[in-house]
Design an enzyme around this catalytic site. Structure first.
Site, PDB file in Angstrom:
ATOM      1  CG  HIS A 261      -1.811   1.184   1.328  1.00 13.48           C
ATOM      2  ND1 HIS A 261      -3.129   1.150   0.939  1.00 13.48           N
ATOM      3  CD2 HIS A 261      -1.584   2.457   1.745  1.00 13.48           C
ATOM      4  CE1 HIS A 261      -3.660   2.355   1.123  1.00 13.48           C
ATOM      5  NE2 HIS A 261      -2.741   3.168   1.610  1.00 13.48           N
ATOM      6  CD  GLU A 262       1.369   3.642   3.709  1.00  8.42           C
ATOM      7  OE1 GLU A 262       1.546   4.700   3.087  1.00  8.42           O
ATOM      8  OE2 GLU A 262       0.323   3.381   4.355  1.00  8.42           O
ATOM      9  CG  HIS A 265       0.266   6.200  -0.749  1.00 11.01           C
ATOM     10  ND1 HIS A 265      -0.697   6.947  -1.363  1.00 11.01           N
ATOM     11  CD2 HIS A 265      -0.347   5.567   0.292  1.00 11.01           C
ATOM     12  CE1 HIS A 265      -1.863   6.777  -0.710  1.00 11.01           C
ATOM     13  NE2 HIS A 265      -1.676   5.936   0.296  1.00 11.01           N
ATOM     14  CD  GLU A 291      -5.552   5.758   0.348  1.00  9.12           C
ATOM     15  OE1 GLU A 291      -4.684   6.634   0.496  1.00  9.12           O
ATOM     16  OE2 GLU A 291      -5.544   4.674   0.965  1.00  9.12           O
TER      17      GLU A 291
HETATM   18 ZN    ZN Z   1      -3.053   5.245   1.727  1.00 11.81          ZN
END
Ligand code: ZN
Length: 497
Positions: A261-262, A265, A291
């Protein structure tokens, strides 16, 4: 070359430099700074914030923006001028003394929230929350346009162009499509798979996750990974992007999906073009778009069988005792385990949007009705019961779980669900139009990151979400892909037809 733009740029460069310093201070206080640094460091960061505010709102910047708007600038330059104008409008609408007071309130409110959460006592945080809601509503009222609701003003800050009506429609579709499916899955009373409850050595977890970050395309020469209670990503510029993780011995999947997830980003931030990275327009388009990139990597890619096919043996080798008997199919079913739970950040892909729906409904109430903050914990619990069929036993698992409201971030939560929906729309497009399955099965993630760079990342904030979707996918935002994806994926995983 415009002389006015060059002069404006010297102010903006100073502004950006201070912003970068503030980002670094903030990251440092989360990861490395000693506990007692808080009060003194806050004095320094308050001065820096004021400095940044003064540069942007100075008469010279205002005059230069006005001049630049009459000139023929390069597209990137025009975009930067528009960004300054937008921020000026936001900042100038707030009297300087109120802005400073809000900065102090934010720090105090965050500290009160943390203490309230630790002690399980909402009354410590309640007066700050009340003041925070009033402050944010007042700030929004300064910028409210005719026909716009107060809540819409803040929604637009995080996802420009999304109105309350479009969010109502979006959450309506999610509710209609997902709630019945969640009820069906809950009725099966499936146990959480055993391998997810076993103990995994923390050092080996770290080793695997560092490798995994690179595997998905996070460049460790331009990036660093640290540890905090709650994982997040921050960026000074595209050559210094940092994210944090949290390792749990008995929840090996937690760190893996935080990494993906990170990392999602982080890859976005690293792939912004060099020429715009240090400008105002070089940031991401919106919270929803940011996101979408993390959730695309985490859920659509990272929880798919295609993704794990080439790399599951590596994980199995590292943790042979725990995973030897777990087949790839069972592993994939396990990491997609869906069940109603109380904590948003730990929720699975399927139930996640309902956590957001609850916060959306509460924020609407805070902004549009006169409510007593002391009623909020019960309203929160009632909504959890209504949508997820469970009630928190403890307030730290209820309304005190998230930091956002303590820092005045109202209107932010909806972008999490919006991001998931945009992610599914991108996934649908790639499955139809690009050899995504073979990229994943062959472990050729660089094809995927190159596609994302070319069509999304390199533009930073120079295009809007609508423009990105139109240019990359040839479509407008369309929530149906999200609902279709979830229904199809989870019906198959749980043998429901
Ligand atoms: Zn996030």
């Amino acid at each position: 070359m415009s002389k006015n733009y060059d002069e404006l740029k010297t102010y903006l460069d100073r502004y950006q430099a201070i912003r970068a310093a503030l980002t670094l201070f903030s990251f440092d206080s989360d990861t490395y700074a000693p506990d007692d640094a808080f009060e003194m460091t806050t004095q320094i960061t308050t001065i820096l914030s004021k400095e940044a505010f003064d540069i942007l709102t100075s008469p010279s910047v205002k005059a230069l923006v006005k001049q630049c708007k009459t000139e023929n600038l390069q597209p990137i330059e025009s975009k930067n001028v528009l960004e300054v104008e937008k921020r000026l409008e936001q900042l100038s609408s707030i009297p300087a003394d109120e802005y400073r007071a809000s900065q102090i309130l934010e720090k105090r409110s965050q500290a009160a929230w943390l203490e309230a959460k630790k002690k399980g006592d909402f009354s410590i945080f309640a007066p700050y929350l009340k003041e925070m809601i009033e402050t944010q509503k007042r700030f929004a009222s300064y910028r409210q346009k005719p026909g716009q609701s107060l809540y819409e003003v803040v929604l637009d800050d995080y996802e420009p162009g999304m109105t309350e009506a479009s969010y109502d429609d979006f959450f309506g579709q999610v509710k209609e499509g997902i709630v019945p499916l969640i009820h069906k899955i809950s009725a099966l009373h499936k146990e959480r798979p055993n391998f997810l409850k076993l103990s995994y050595d923390l050092n080996q977890q770290k080793q695997f996750n560092e490798w995994l970050a690179s595997y998905i395309g996070f460049d460790l020469k331009r990036g660093k990974i640290s540890e905090t209670e709650h994982p997040y990503t921050t960026s000074l510029h595209n050559h210094d992007v940092r994210f944090t993780n949290h390792y749990y011995e008995n929840q090996m999947d937690s760190a893996i999906f935080s990494t993906i997830h990170e990392g999602g980003h982080g890859i976005y931030e690293q792939q912004v073009d060099d020429t715009i990275s240090l400008t105002l327009a070089g940031g991401a388009i919106s919270s929803g778009m940011h996101e979408s990139q993390s959730r695309f990597m985490e859920n659509c890619i990272g929880r798919s069988k295609d993704f794990w096919e080439p790399i599951y043996p590596k994980l199995q080798n590292l943790f042979s005792k725990q995973l030897n008997e777990v087949s790839l199919d069972d592993f994939v079913k396990g990491i997609n385990d869906a069940r109603c739970s109380l904590i948003r950040t730990e929720a699975d892909e399927l139930t996640y949007p309902l956590h957001i729906l609850i916060r959306y409904e509460l924020e609407k109430k805070m902004f549009e009705e006169e409510i007593d903050v002391n009623d909020l914990p019960k309203l929160w619990d009632d909504l959890y019961e209504k949508y997820l069929g469970i009630r928190p036993d403890h307030i730290s698992q209820g309304i005190l779980q998230d930091i956002h409201w303590s820092s005045g971030m109202f209107g932010y939560f909806p972008t999490y669900a919006l991001g998931s929906a945009i992610a599914c729309q991108i996934y649908h497009y790639l499955m139809e139009n690009e050899p995504l399955t073979s990229w994943l099965k062959n472990g050729e993630l660089h094809h995927l990151t190159a596609w994302l760079k070319e069509h999304i990342h390199r533009f930073g904030g120079t295009k809007s979400t609508a423009e990105i979707l139109k240019d990359a996918l040839n479509e407008n935002f369309e929530p149906k892909y999200y609902v279709d994806y979830l229904v199809k994926k989870y019906s198959a995983l749980y043998d429901l037809e």
